[in-house]
Design a protein around this motif. Structure first.
Motif, PDB file in Angstrom:
ATOM      1  N   ARG A 121       0.810  -1.235   0.000  1.00 49.43           N
ATOM      2  CA  ARG A 121       0.000   0.000   0.000  1.00 49.43           C
ATOM      3  C   ARG A 121       0.831   1.268   0.000  1.00 49.43           C
ATOM      4  N   VAL A 122       2.163   1.158   0.092  1.00 48.89           N
ATOM      5  CA  VAL A 122       3.005   2.352   0.198  1.00 48.89           C
ATOM      6  C   VAL A 122       3.139   3.019  -1.173  1.00 48.89           C
ATOM      7  N   ASN A 123       2.805   4.288  -1.247  1.00 49.48           N
ATOM      8  CA  ASN A 123       2.879   5.020  -2.515  1.00 49.48           C
ATOM      9  C   ASN A 123       4.273   5.574  -2.790  1.00 49.48           C
ATOM     10  N   VAL A 124       4.913   6.088  -1.745  1.00 47.58           N
ATOM     11  CA  VAL A 124       6.259   6.656  -1.889  1.00 47.58           C
ATOM     12  C   VAL A 124       7.121   6.164  -0.732  1.00 47.58           C
ATOM     13  N   LEU A 125       8.223   5.530  -1.074  1.00 48.55           N
ATOM     14  CA  LEU A 125       9.164   4.997  -0.088  1.00 48.55           C
ATOM     15  C   LEU A 125      10.503   5.685  -0.304  1.00 48.55           C
TER      16      LEU A 125
END
Length: 268
Positions: free
Chosen positions: A164-168
């Motif tokens: 679910r992470v959009n920006v890491l």
């Protein structure tokens, strides 16, 4: 402290001369900061001597300026570098309101806090393996509405974030172990080794970050890491080997290089 009169100018000159004698390259700029931040003459004198002894300015005054923010700093915690503002700007260009953003190897939490300040309503999480960094980041990230976790890379993050992470973002250490002895003494002595040491070729932590990134990123989500110009092709290949689509961005002005990986929307 006021330094607008002749006495103040004399005090400024003394501080500049002391810092210059200690080898501080930006003595004038640092003197102005010290004079402004110190509350008493005694505190100023103590701070000048600590800086002259090699303590990073940010550890002396207790904060660092980063992306226009005042980031609280604690002893031994990695000081955010000016070049890392490029990573923030690249991430900000890709992120959208209400995105889930994760700052791995967060140190003081400066990058995550700056990204939260640049965007609207992001859901921010940060993690670091160093307890001192986590204590420091907790203040900076909490002020940005985020949460900080202590542990090794992804291990302490809520499992509900998987996929679910959009920006890491990960300013993982990328100095080869053998190169640490060549770093400026203020980094080598006064910052945690775990924040600097990237293993034999400097890319060990990046490999681990990239390898697990597809498990945590949403389809079409982004991983951004800072690296050196010398290492950028290796970093990009690490991303490709991990199943990400890689591209390189650089900024000559800040001497900054960022590799951006995208999780394919339709994995092959």
């Amino acid at each position: 402290m006021e330094n607008g009169n002749s006495h103040g100018h004399s005090k400024y000159a003394k501080v500049v001369n002391r810092l210059r004698a200690a080898g501080c390259v930006f003595a004038e700029e640092e003197a102005r900061l010290l004079l402004t931040a110190a509350r008493t003459t005694a505190e100023l004198a103590e701070w000048v001597e600590r800086r002259a002894a090699g303590l990073p300015l940010e550890h002396v005054i207790g904060w660092a300026e980063f992306c226009g923010l005042r980031i609280e700093m604690d002893p031994k915690v990695f000081v955010p570098r000016k070049r890392s503002e490029f990573l923030v700007s690249q991430a900000a260009a890709l992120a959208r309101p209400e995105d889930i953003v994760v700052d791995l190897c967060c140190g003081s939490g400066a990058l995550g806090a700056a990204l939260a300040a640049a965007l609207e309503r992001i859901e921010l999480y940060a993690a670091d393996i160093d307890p001192a960094a986590v204590r420091c980041a907790s203040r900076n990230v909490a002020a940005a509405g985020g949460q900080v976790y202590e542990g090794d890379l992804y291990d302490p993050l809520p499992v509900t974030l998987r996929g679910r992470v959009n920006v890491l973002i990960a300013n993982a250490p990328y100095v080869p172990t053998g190169g640490i002895e060549m770093l400026p003494s203020e980094a080598r002595i006064h910052e945690a080794q775990v924040a600097l040491d990237g293993g034999e070729d400097g890319l060990d932590v990046q490999r681990r970050v990239a390898a697990a990134a597809p498990l945590w990123l949403a389809p079409g989500g982004y991983l951004l890491v800072e690296t050196s110009e010398r290492q950028m092709l290796q970093t990009a290949q690490i991303f490709v080997d991990s199943g990400l689509i890689a591209q390189v961005a650089s900024c000559d002005e800040l001497d900054a290089t960022v590799v951006i990986g995208t999780r394919p929307v339709f994995p092959e």
